[in-house]
Design a protein around this motif. Structure first.
Motif, PDB file in Angstrom:
ATOM      1  N   ILE A 195       0.518   7.071   0.402  1.00 48.55           N
ATOM      2  CA  ILE A 195       0.701   6.940   1.851  1.00 48.55           C
ATOM      3  C   ILE A 195       0.670   5.468   2.250  1.00 48.55           C
ATOM      4  O   ILE A 195       1.545   4.994   2.975  1.00 48.55           O
ATOM      5  CB  ILE A 195      -0.360   7.746   2.623  1.00 48.55           C
TER       6      ILE A 195
ATOM      7  N   PHE B 254       4.713   5.346   2.016  1.00 47.87           N
ATOM      8  CA  PHE B 254       5.091   6.062   3.230  1.00 47.87           C
ATOM      9  C   PHE B 254       4.982   5.203   4.492  1.00 47.87           C
ATOM     10  O   PHE B 254       5.936   5.081   5.259  1.00 47.87           O
ATOM     11  CB  PHE B 254       4.254   7.336   3.358  1.00 47.87           C
TER      12      PHE B 254
ATOM     13  N   GLU C  12       7.551   2.463   4.786  1.00 48.18           N
ATOM     14  CA  GLU C  12       8.882   3.012   5.092  1.00 48.18           C
ATOM     15  C   GLU C  12       9.030   3.326   6.579  1.00 48.18           C
ATOM     16  O   GLU C  12      10.127   3.308   7.113  1.00 48.18           O
ATOM     17  CB  GLU C  12       9.141   4.278   4.274  1.00 48.18           C
TER      18      GLU C  12
END
Length: 109
Positions: free
Chosen positions: A2, A6, A9
């Motif tokens: 994460i 993530f 992004e």
């Protein structure tokens, strides 16, 4: 994952418009994980311990759990992708090839 993949992004996205949905698996709902996701998504977090509770056995979500992810995974790995781009292309292709009639049968079952 994460923190390293993530969240970076998301820098290119309008996070205020995104919802994050997480299943109810206990291994996905550690306090540190939920706190991080709450910091990122606020009230737009659907999770076992999030602001919006994960709806177990939901008629809307069960086909995703029991059909879609397994179906995509089985076809995505068929040609043994060697790069993240190849893997992503496979996912996009498999999803694009799913026809409404197939989903209707899944929902009926």
């Amino acid at each position: 994952m994460i923190n390293n993949f993530f969240i970076p992004e998301l820098k290119n996205e309008d996070v205020q418009e995104l919802w994050f949905q997480q299943d109810g698996a206990t291994c996905h709902t550690a306090r540190a994980t939920i706190d991080l996701l709450k910091d990122t998504f606020g009230e737009r977090l659907i999770s076992r311990f999030g602001p919006v509770n994960w709806p177990p056995r939901s008629c809307d979500l069960t086909p995703l759990d029991y059909f879609l992810w397994g179906y995509v995974k089985s076809l995505d790995y068929a040609d043994k992708p060697q790069t993240p781009d190849h893997f992503e292309d496979n996912i996009r292709r498999v999803i694009a090839d799913i026809r409404p009639q197939m989903l209707e049968k899944v929902i009926e079952n």
